[in-house]
Enzyme design. Structure first.
Site, mmCIF file in Angstrom:
data_model
loop_
_atom_site.group_PDB
_atom_site.id
_atom_site.type_symbol
_atom_site.label_atom_id
_atom_site.label_comp_id
_atom_site.label_asym_id
_atom_site.label_seq_id
_atom_site.Cartn_x
_atom_site.Cartn_y
_atom_site.Cartn_z
ATOM 1 N N TYR A 1 -85.505 47.295 80.080
ATOM 2 C CA TYR A 1 -84.254 48.478 79.179
ATOM 3 C C TYR A 1 -83.562 48.840 80.164
ATOM 4 O O TYR A 1 -82.681 49.478 79.879
ATOM 5 C CB TYR A 1 -85.735 48.972 78.792
ATOM 6 C CG TYR A 1 -84.324 50.937 77.724
ATOM 7 C CD1 TYR A 1 -84.143 49.559 76.276
ATOM 8 C CD2 TYR A 1 -84.572 51.621 78.276
ATOM 9 C CE1 TYR A 1 -82.895 51.314 75.786
ATOM 10 C CE2 TYR A 1 -83.426 52.592 77.616
ATOM 11 C CZ TYR A 1 -82.498 52.757 76.422
ATOM 12 O OH TYR A 1 -82.214 53.504 75.540
ATOM 13 N N PRO B 1 -77.734 59.210 77.015
ATOM 14 C CA PRO B 1 -78.254 60.739 76.669
ATOM 15 C C PRO B 1 -79.584 60.157 77.499
ATOM 16 O O PRO B 1 -80.164 58.733 77.791
ATOM 17 C CB PRO B 1 -78.980 59.607 75.090
ATOM 18 C CG PRO B 1 -77.861 58.776 74.671
ATOM 19 C CD PRO B 1 -77.361 58.134 76.025
HETATM 20 N N1 LIG Z 1 -83.269 57.457 71.558
HETATM 21 C C1 LIG Z 1 -82.940 58.028 72.625
HETATM 22 O O1 LIG Z 1 -83.599 58.963 73.327
HETATM 23 C C2 LIG Z 1 -82.282 57.460 73.432
HETATM 24 C C3 LIG Z 1 -81.572 57.749 75.039
HETATM 25 C C4 LIG Z 1 -81.160 56.831 75.544
HETATM 26 C C5 LIG Z 1 -80.346 56.074 74.554
HETATM 27 N N2 LIG Z 1 -80.657 56.024 73.642
HETATM 28 C C6 LIG Z 1 -79.943 54.447 73.057
HETATM 29 O O2 LIG Z 1 -78.900 54.757 72.326
HETATM 30 C C7 LIG Z 1 -78.772 54.058 70.956
HETATM 31 C C8 LIG Z 1 -79.124 54.469 69.426
HETATM 32 O O3 LIG Z 1 -81.192 54.752 69.667
HETATM 33 P P1 LIG Z 1 -81.598 55.228 68.813
HETATM 34 O O4 LIG Z 1 -82.557 56.641 69.488
HETATM 35 O O5 LIG Z 1 -81.241 56.218 67.741
HETATM 36 O O6 LIG Z 1 -82.567 54.578 68.113
HETATM 37 P P2 LIG Z 1 -83.454 53.815 66.777
HETATM 38 O O7 LIG Z 1 -84.104 52.797 67.319
HETATM 39 O O8 LIG Z 1 -83.469 54.895 66.314
HETATM 40 O O9 LIG Z 1 -81.681 53.028 65.694
HETATM 41 C C9 LIG Z 1 -81.085 52.031 66.432
HETATM 42 C C10 LIG Z 1 -80.632 51.384 65.063
HETATM 43 O O10 LIG Z 1 -79.680 49.781 65.539
HETATM 44 C C11 LIG Z 1 -80.131 48.805 64.410
HETATM 45 N N3 LIG Z 1 -80.748 47.605 65.511
HETATM 46 C C12 LIG Z 1 -80.984 47.134 66.407
HETATM 47 N N4 LIG Z 1 -81.110 45.614 66.688
HETATM 48 C C13 LIG Z 1 -79.925 45.531 66.027
HETATM 49 C C14 LIG Z 1 -79.087 44.264 65.749
HETATM 50 N N5 LIG Z 1 -79.435 43.410 66.402
HETATM 51 N N6 LIG Z 1 -78.375 44.298 65.240
HETATM 52 C C15 LIG Z 1 -77.826 45.437 64.479
HETATM 53 N N7 LIG Z 1 -78.258 46.401 64.628
HETATM 54 C C16 LIG Z 1 -79.727 46.536 65.065
HETATM 55 C C17 LIG Z 1 -81.568 49.520 64.403
HETATM 56 O O11 LIG Z 1 -81.970 48.614 62.932
HETATM 57 C C18 LIG Z 1 -81.575 51.040 64.663
HETATM 58 O O12 LIG Z 1 -80.620 51.340 62.763
HETATM 59 C C19 LIG Z 1 -79.303 52.621 72.235
HETATM 60 O O13 LIG Z 1 -78.971 51.798 72.431
HETATM 61 C C20 LIG Z 1 -80.261 53.223 72.648
HETATM 62 O O14 LIG Z 1 -80.675 52.493 73.441
HETATM 63 C C21 LIG Z 1 -81.624 56.171 72.933
#
Ligand SMILES: NC(=O)c1ccc[n+]([C@@H]2O[C@H](COP(=O)([O-])OP(=O)(O)OC[C@H]3O[C@@H](n4cnc5c(N)ncnc54)[C@H](O)[C@@H]3O)[C@@H](O)[C@H]2O)c1
Length: 260
Positions: free
Chosen positions: A156, A186
């Protein structure tokens, strides 16, 4: 009344978590928003929230790792909402594993969903901006894990380093067309993704659910975990005119976990 009336944005992974908060915030800012997700139901639910609040929105079921589907989504967004100005390549997955347990299938899946998807999003948006004869904004989801390799999240982290690389390259290659590219990084955001990471890490160590959150959370200077809205506020800045002189950057919005 929003500050960018008439502009059109597309947010991938907009059905829940950070993407949902971004879609809602950009709508409040005055964008018509296309909510893209693999999960059609959640995409439609967020688009419904936007229209109920008086905004314009469209929901599309798209697998962001599929180039044709991403190009088709940008085309449909532009035709149905009347233009195209901002793409937020937010969708991602974060399975937790030790490096010694990672298989080629794990590696390929993570890179396709977290990195190849960003490349397709960059290509599709830039092609559309050029076709429409104006600039635009490309905004990509990286992470604090895109600045430092995280234990249990090695692949990741590698994908999020790669997103910063694509962002820096896109900034240089597309500047001549008035297109900027930035990323947001984030920290620990309370979303379904983070709950999943906590469960996987604690289960693999034989710890109680929540212990990984406590451990990561103890490193945050501001003393609390992030909300999706902490992140969407920064993406609002990146999508709006106040960031016009910024490109190729990947700032942290992590409450003070890392100091670069
Ligand atoms: N939550 C955290 O702590 C965090 C921290 C740093 C970065 N991020 C990044 O922020 C972004 C959003 O994270 P989040 O926590 O909201 O994640 P989440 O898992 O809660 O939501 C992700 C969304 O992406 C959709 N998704 C997954 N694979 C997909 C695909 N192949 N095509 C279309 N949609 C798809 C899922 O259905 C979901 O609705 C991600 O890129 C994640 O890596 C999150």
């Amino acid at each position: 009344m929003g500050k960018v009336n008439g502009k059109v944005a597309l947010v991938t992974g907009g059905g829940q978590g950070i993407g949902r908060a971004i879609a809602l915030r950009l709508s409040q800012d005055g964008f018509a928003v296309t909510v893209v997700d693999l999960n059609e139901e959640t995409a439609q639910s967020v688009a419904g929230e936007i229209t109920k609040a008086g905004g314009r929105s469209l929901a599309l079921k798209v697998d962001v790792s599929n180039r044709d589907q991403v190009f088709a989504a940008v085309k449909e967004a532009s035709e149905k909402l009347g233009g195209f100005d901002v793409i937020v390549n937010n969708a991602g997955i974060a399975p937790a594993k030790l490096l010694e347990d990672v298989t080629l299938a794990d590696f390929d899946k993570l890179f396709h969903i977290n990195v190849t998807s960003v490349l397709w999003g960059i290509q599709a948006a830039a092609a559309k901006f050029k076709e429409l004869g104006h600039g635009g904004k490309i905004i990509n989801a990286s992470s604090q894990a895109g600045h430092v390799g995280n234990a249990n999240l090695g692949i990741y982290s590698a994908t999020k380093f790669a997103v910063r690389a694509l962002t820096q390259t896109a900034a240089q290659e597309y500047a001549q067309y008035g297109i900027t590219a930035n990323a947001y990084c984030p920290g620990i955001v309370q979303t379904p993704m983070w709950s999943g990471i906590d469960k996987e890490i604690t289960a693999s160590k034989g710890e109680a659910t929540g212990d990984a959150t406590k451990e990561f959370g103890s490193k945050i200077a501001l003393g609390r975990l992030s909300t999706p809205e902490d992140v969407s506020a920064f993406v609002s800045f990146l999508a709006g005119p106040d960031s016009d002189y910024m490109t190729g950057q990947s700032p942290l919005i992590d409450g003070g976990m890392m100091f670069l």
